[in-house]
Design a protein around this motif. Structure first.
Motif, PDB file in Angstrom:
ATOM      1  N   CYS A 249       0.843  -1.199   0.000  1.00  0.00           N
ATOM      2  CA  CYS A 249       0.000   0.000   0.000  1.00  0.00           C
ATOM      3  C   CYS A 249       0.874   1.243   0.000  1.00  0.00           C
ATOM      4  CB  CYS A 249      -0.908   0.018   1.227  1.00  0.00           C
ATOM      5  SG  CYS A 249      -2.106  -1.331   1.245  1.00  0.00           S
ATOM      6  N   GLU A 250       0.271   2.364  -0.352  1.00  0.00           N
ATOM      7  CA  GLU A 250       0.981   3.643  -0.377  1.00  0.00           C
ATOM      8  C   GLU A 250       0.406   4.565   0.688  1.00  0.00           C
ATOM      9  OE1 GLU A 250       2.250   4.055  -5.026  1.00  0.00           O
ATOM     10  OE2 GLU A 250       0.294   4.846  -4.433  1.00  0.00           O
ATOM     11  N   TYR A 251       1.322   5.301   1.357  1.00  0.00           N
ATOM     12  CA  TYR A 251       0.924   6.190   2.443  1.00  0.00           C
ATOM     13  C   TYR A 251       1.640   7.521   2.310  1.00  0.00           C
ATOM     14  CZ  TYR A 251      -0.501   1.782   4.584  1.00  0.00           C
ATOM     15  OH  TYR A 251      -1.085   0.569   4.826  1.00  0.00           O
ATOM     16  N   VAL A 252       0.952   8.604   2.649  1.00  0.00           N
ATOM     17  CA  VAL A 252       1.625   9.890   2.832  1.00  0.00           C
ATOM     18  C   VAL A 252       1.687  10.122   4.335  1.00  0.00           C
ATOM     19  CG1 VAL A 252       1.087  10.929   0.605  1.00  0.00           C
ATOM     20  CG2 VAL A 252      -0.533  11.164   2.460  1.00  0.00           C
ATOM     21  N   VAL A 253       2.840  10.595   4.789  1.00  0.00           N
ATOM     22  CA  VAL A 253       3.092  10.769   6.214  1.00  0.00           C
ATOM     23  C   VAL A 253       3.423  12.233   6.461  1.00  0.00           C
ATOM     24  CG1 VAL A 253       4.601  10.106   8.131  1.00  0.00           C
ATOM     25  CG2 VAL A 253       3.949   8.404   6.419  1.00  0.00           C
ATOM     26  N   SER A 254       2.833  12.788   7.493  1.00  0.00           N
ATOM     27  CA  SER A 254       3.149  14.166   7.855  1.00  0.00           C
ATOM     28  C   SER A 254       4.322  14.166   8.821  1.00  0.00           C
ATOM     29  CB  SER A 254       1.947  14.840   8.513  1.00  0.00           C
ATOM     30  OG  SER A 254       2.334  16.123   8.969  1.00  0.00           O
ATOM     31  N   MET A 255       5.479  14.582   8.330  1.00  0.00           N
ATOM     32  CA  MET A 255       6.648  14.598   9.204  1.00  0.00           C
ATOM     33  C   MET A 255       6.554  15.714  10.244  1.00  0.00           C
ATOM     34  SD  MET A 255       9.689  15.913   6.776  1.00  0.00           S
ATOM     35  CE  MET A 255       9.637  17.476   5.946  1.00  0.00           C
ATOM     36  N   LEU A 256       5.616  16.642  10.060  1.00  0.00           N
ATOM     37  CA  LEU A 256       5.437  17.728  11.025  1.00  0.00           C
ATOM     38  C   LEU A 256       4.229  17.499  11.931  1.00  0.00           C
ATOM     39  CD1 LEU A 256       6.289  20.759   8.739  1.00  0.00           C
ATOM     40  CD2 LEU A 256       7.794  19.508  10.295  1.00  0.00           C
ATOM     41  N   GLY A 257       3.614  16.342  11.836  1.00  0.00           N
ATOM     42  CA  GLY A 257       2.536  15.999  12.747  1.00  0.00           C
ATOM     43  C   GLY A 257       1.153  16.372  12.254  1.00  0.00           C
ATOM     44  N   GLN A 258       0.201  16.183  13.143  1.00  0.00           N
ATOM     45  CA  GLN A 258      -1.206  16.367  12.797  1.00  0.00           C
ATOM     46  C   GLN A 258      -1.597  17.818  12.584  1.00  0.00           C
ATOM     47  OE1 GLN A 258      -4.045  14.165  15.118  1.00  0.00           O
ATOM     48  NE2 GLN A 258      -2.476  12.727  15.765  1.00  0.00           N
ATOM     49  N   GLY A 259      -0.802  18.744  13.075  1.00  0.00           N
ATOM     50  CA  GLY A 259      -1.149  20.152  12.939  1.00  0.00           C
ATOM     51  C   GLY A 259      -0.697  20.795  11.651  1.00  0.00           C
ATOM     52  N   SER A 260      -0.033  20.037  10.787  1.00  0.00           N
ATOM     53  CA  SER A 260       0.442  20.643   9.541  1.00  0.00           C
ATOM     54  C   SER A 260      -0.738  21.051   8.666  1.00  0.00           C
ATOM     55  CB  SER A 260       1.383  19.702   8.790  1.00  0.00           C
ATOM     56  OG  SER A 260       0.692  18.580   8.330  1.00  0.00           O
ATOM     57  N   ARG A 261      -0.508  22.076   7.862  1.00  0.00           N
ATOM     58  CA  ARG A 261      -1.595  22.632   7.037  1.00  0.00           C
ATOM     59  C   ARG A 261      -2.217  21.601   6.117  1.00  0.00           C
ATOM     60  NH1 ARG A 261      -0.015  27.899   3.905  1.00  0.00           N
ATOM     61  NH2 ARG A 261       1.856  26.675   3.797  1.00  0.00           N
ATOM     62  N   TRP A 262      -1.375  20.802   5.459  1.00  0.00           N
ATOM     63  CA  TRP A 262      -1.943  19.877   4.493  1.00  0.00           C
ATOM     64  C   TRP A 262      -2.814  18.826   5.181  1.00  0.00           C
ATOM     65  CZ3 TRP A 262      -1.345  14.641   4.120  1.00  0.00           C
ATOM     66  CH2 TRP A 262      -0.222  14.054   4.714  1.00  0.00           C
ATOM     67  N   VAL A 263      -2.442  18.404   6.388  1.00  0.00           N
ATOM     68  CA  VAL A 263      -3.261  17.428   7.118  1.00  0.00           C
ATOM     69  C   VAL A 263      -4.615  18.050   7.470  1.00  0.00           C
ATOM     70  CG1 VAL A 263      -3.460  16.077   9.248  1.00  0.00           C
ATOM     71  CG2 VAL A 263      -1.283  16.141   8.013  1.00  0.00           C
ATOM     72  N   ARG A 264      -4.596  19.275   7.969  1.00  0.00           N
ATOM     73  CA  ARG A 264      -5.857  19.962   8.299  1.00  0.00           C
ATOM     74  C   ARG A 264      -6.724  20.134   7.060  1.00  0.00           C
ATOM     75  NH1 ARG A 264      -2.392  23.776  11.125  1.00  0.00           N
ATOM     76  NH2 ARG A 264      -3.081  25.290   9.600  1.00  0.00           N
TER      77      ARG A 264
ATOM     78  N   GLU B  26      -7.205   8.170   7.063  1.00  0.00           N
ATOM     79  CA  GLU B  26      -6.306   8.242   8.209  1.00  0.00           C
ATOM     80  C   GLU B  26      -6.088   6.838   8.787  1.00  0.00           C
ATOM     81  OE1 GLU B  26      -5.597  11.165  11.989  1.00  0.00           O
ATOM     82  OE2 GLU B  26      -7.194  11.571  10.556  1.00  0.00           O
ATOM     83  N   VAL B  27      -4.839   6.543   9.091  1.00  0.00           N
ATOM     84  CA  VAL B  27      -4.473   5.252   9.660  1.00  0.00           C
ATOM     85  C   VAL B  27      -4.622   5.336  11.183  1.00  0.00           C
ATOM     86  CG1 VAL B  27      -2.562   3.623   9.966  1.00  0.00           C
ATOM     87  CG2 VAL B  27      -2.891   4.757   7.763  1.00  0.00           C
ATOM     88  N   ARG B  28      -5.194   4.307  11.768  1.00  0.00           N
ATOM     89  CA  ARG B  28      -5.327   4.256  13.234  1.00  0.00           C
ATOM     90  C   ARG B  28      -3.958   4.438  13.885  1.00  0.00           C
ATOM     91  NH1 ARG B  28      -6.710  -0.810  12.277  1.00  0.00           N
ATOM     92  NH2 ARG B  28      -5.285  -1.444  13.927  1.00  0.00           N
ATOM     93  N   ALA B  29      -3.922   5.107  15.001  1.00  0.00           N
ATOM     94  CA  ALA B  29      -2.666   5.392  15.700  1.00  0.00           C
ATOM     95  C   ALA B  29      -1.891   4.121  16.029  1.00  0.00           C
ATOM     96  CB  ALA B  29      -2.932   6.195  16.961  1.00  0.00           C
ATOM     97  N   ASP B  30      -2.579   3.057  16.405  1.00  0.00           N
ATOM     98  CA  ASP B  30      -1.880   1.826  16.788  1.00  0.00           C
ATOM     99  C   ASP B  30      -1.318   1.053  15.589  1.00  0.00           C
ATOM    100  OD1 ASP B  30      -4.375   0.988  15.834  1.00  0.00           O
ATOM    101  OD2 ASP B  30      -4.635  -0.548  17.374  1.00  0.00           O
ATOM    102  N   ALA B  31      -1.614   1.487  14.373  1.00  0.00           N
ATOM    103  CA  ALA B  31      -1.102   0.826  13.165  1.00  0.00           C
ATOM    104  C   ALA B  31      -0.036   1.660  12.455  1.00  0.00           C
ATOM    105  CB  ALA B  31      -2.259   0.543  12.212  1.00  0.00           C
ATOM    106  N   ARG B  32       0.331   2.799  13.006  1.00  0.00           N
ATOM    107  CA  ARG B  32       1.228   3.730  12.313  1.00  0.00           C
ATOM    108  C   ARG B  32       2.712   3.400  12.416  1.00  0.00           C
ATOM    109  NH1 ARG B  32      -1.821   9.187  14.363  1.00  0.00           N
ATOM    110  NH2 ARG B  32      -3.762   8.785  13.242  1.00  0.00           N
ATOM    111  N   ALA B  33       3.135   2.730  13.464  1.00  0.00           N
ATOM    112  CA  ALA B  33       4.575   2.533  13.705  1.00  0.00           C
ATOM    113  C   ALA B  33       5.303   1.871  12.527  1.00  0.00           C
ATOM    114  CB  ALA B  33       4.802   1.770  14.995  1.00  0.00           C
TER     115      ALA B  33
END
Length: 108
Positions: free
Chosen positions: A38-53, A76-83
């Motif tokens: 699967c393909e994922y985009v990850v916010s390296m700046l966290g949930q508050g980044s503009r693109w995530v919002r 959005e991927v569940r928090a417990d599946a992100r690692a």
């Protein structure tokens, strides 16, 4: 621009979102992480980044440019599946390491 053209490789893309209040376009370079087919985009700046919002406000709608423009629906991927996804992302996007303080050799 080289991300949008898809000539950089290694999962480099441009992600296009729209600000829900001002309706301005936000385009930025990202790396698509590949994990278990699967393909994922990850916010390296966290949930508050503009693109995530922006993506959340658009119920997941965005556009990816990688040689061609294609609409996508991001989930959005569940928090417990992100690692494991994050670990894969850090292997594919070494420039993100300073923003995600996890050593590459750490177990998932």
């Amino acid at each position: 621009m080289v991300f949008s053209l898809g000539i950089v490789g290694h999962g480099a893309v441009s992600l296009e979102t729209v600000n829900p209040k001002s309706h301005t376009l936000l385009t930025l370079p990202l790396v698509v992480a590949r994990y278990e087919g699967c393909e994922y985009v990850v916010s390296m700046l966290g949930q508050g980044s503009r693109w995530v919002r922006n993506v959340r406000a658009a119920n997941g709608s965005a556009v990816i440019h990688a040689g061609r423009r294609r609409p996508v629906l991001l989930e959005e991927v569940r928090a417990d599946a992100r690692a494991p996804i994050t670990k894969s992302y850090l292997a594919q996007a070494p420039g993100a390491r300073p923003h995600i303080p996890v050593d590459q050799s750490e177990p998932v």
